[in-house]
Scaffold this active site. Structure first.
Site, PDB file in Angstrom:
ATOM      1  N   ASP A  92      -4.612  -0.606 -10.205  1.00 48.71           N
ATOM      2  CA  ASP A  92      -3.388  -0.443  -9.572  1.00 48.71           C
ATOM      3  C   ASP A  92      -3.132  -1.448  -8.536  1.00 48.71           C
ATOM      4  O   ASP A  92      -3.493  -1.595  -7.399  1.00 48.71           O
ATOM      5  CB  ASP A  92      -3.194   0.944  -8.848  1.00 48.71           C
ATOM      6  CG  ASP A  92      -1.887   1.287  -8.237  1.00 48.71           C
ATOM      7  OD1 ASP A  92      -1.143   0.145  -8.031  1.00 48.71           O
ATOM      8  OD2 ASP A  92      -1.528   2.613  -7.773  1.00 48.71           O
TER       9      ASP A  92
ATOM     10  N   HIS B 274      -0.542  -2.093  -1.216  1.00 52.72           N
ATOM     11  CA  HIS B 274      -2.048  -1.818  -0.806  1.00 52.72           C
ATOM     12  C   HIS B 274      -2.747  -3.028  -0.602  1.00 52.72           C
ATOM     13  O   HIS B 274      -3.925  -2.520  -0.258  1.00 52.72           O
ATOM     14  CB  HIS B 274      -2.675  -1.124  -2.149  1.00 52.72           C
ATOM     15  CG  HIS B 274      -1.862   0.057  -2.687  1.00 52.72           C
ATOM     16  ND1 HIS B 274      -1.497   1.261  -1.819  1.00 52.72           N
ATOM     17  CD2 HIS B 274      -1.236   0.210  -3.789  1.00 52.72           C
ATOM     18  CE1 HIS B 274      -0.825   2.015  -2.562  1.00 52.72           C
ATOM     19  NE2 HIS B 274      -0.699   1.588  -3.814  1.00 52.72           N
TER      20      HIS B 274
END
Length: 270
Positions: free
Chosen positions: A180, A185
């Site tokens: 991911d 993030h």
């Protein structure tokens, strides 16, 4: 090998039941070990981090299946800039080997009409797991469909125990290597665009780490997970400390100093 049907869907209601194709996925022991370390497995838990007698965490399968919800987003089923991962369910059918391959088949399950938004269920199945993503899609509701089930009540009484969990400062940087790569993030600028002061931890990383806490609290091995479910309600940041109240029936919650990040959660172990 990937097969993917043509997806030309304009009406939200027409997504229900749509096949999303299949994909042959493979992994090595190092992939499963990296995942375990990224979600907080201690280095002395050799069954989780050493290839000699490695037991693969069942939630590792979710990293191999992430392509399925991405298919719907890429095809315009929802706005990828506003859609949210609402909840996750994982049923474990068989233990994953330390290295191997499997054919994953994906489809859209139900699509619920919440008025101003829709909730898409994305179902992925293989020999080892059956996983269901619930994706909250603002602006896709109002098509006259059923609202779907409401939120399940929380556990009753006091928790049997509470586990304190110090999340590693590099947790998101490690977890994104499992597949991911969303910029929120890792990139402070991307995180700021969604109203966060700094990059946030992946929801599935938080959920997987909480499974470790729930298992250790119950004296179980996290590799013996048979059922997992949880609802994402707020972000968690790398480097912060959270607490995980765990109830006797396997229910748990993830709490931060700002409030609850995961609720409606339950982990069942063999």
């Amino acid at each position: 090998m990937t097969t993917r049907p043509e997806l030309d869907v304009t009406d939200t209601a027409d997504w229900a039941g749509r096949p999303l194709g299949e994909r042959e996925v493979s992994w090595e022991a190092r992939d499963a070990i990296l995942f375990a370390l990224a979600v907080g497995a201690p280095a002395d838990r050799l069954d989780l981090v050493f290839e000699r007698d490695l037991r693969v965490l069942p939630t590792f399968a979710l990293t191999l299946a992430q392509w399925a919800p991405d298919v719907v987003g890429s095809a315009g089923g929802w706005d990828v800039g506003t859609a949210l991962h609402g909840s996750q369910r994982l049923e474990v059918l068989a233990p994953m080997p330390a290295a191997g391959s499997t054919l994953m088949t994906a489809r859209v399950g139900e699509v619920w009409d919440k008025g101003g938004a829709a909730v898409f269920e994305i179902v992925v199945e293989c020999d080892y797991v059956r996983a269901t993503w619930s994706i909250f899609a603002p602006g896709r509701g109002g098509f006259g469909g059923e609202r779907g089930p409401g939120r399940a009540p929380g556990p009753e009484g006091d928790p049997a125990t509470t586990v304190d969990w110090d999340i590693a400062a590099n947790a998101a940087a490690l977890y994104r290597l499992t597949g991911d790569h969303h910029h929120i993030h890792i990139d402070p600028v991307a995180a700021e665009r969604i109203g966060q002061p700094r990059p946030i931890l992946h929801g599935l990383a938080t959920l997987s780490g909480a499974v470790l806490a729930a298992a250790f609290a119950q004296g179980a091995s996290p590799a013996d997970l048979t059922l997992l479910e949880g609802r994402f309600s707020a972000p968690v940041f790398p480097g912060e400390s959270v607490c995980v109240p765990v109830w006797a029936d396997g229910s748990f919650r993830v709490d931060t100093e700002r409030g609850t990040a995961i609720d409606g959660a339950r982990a069942v172990f063999a």
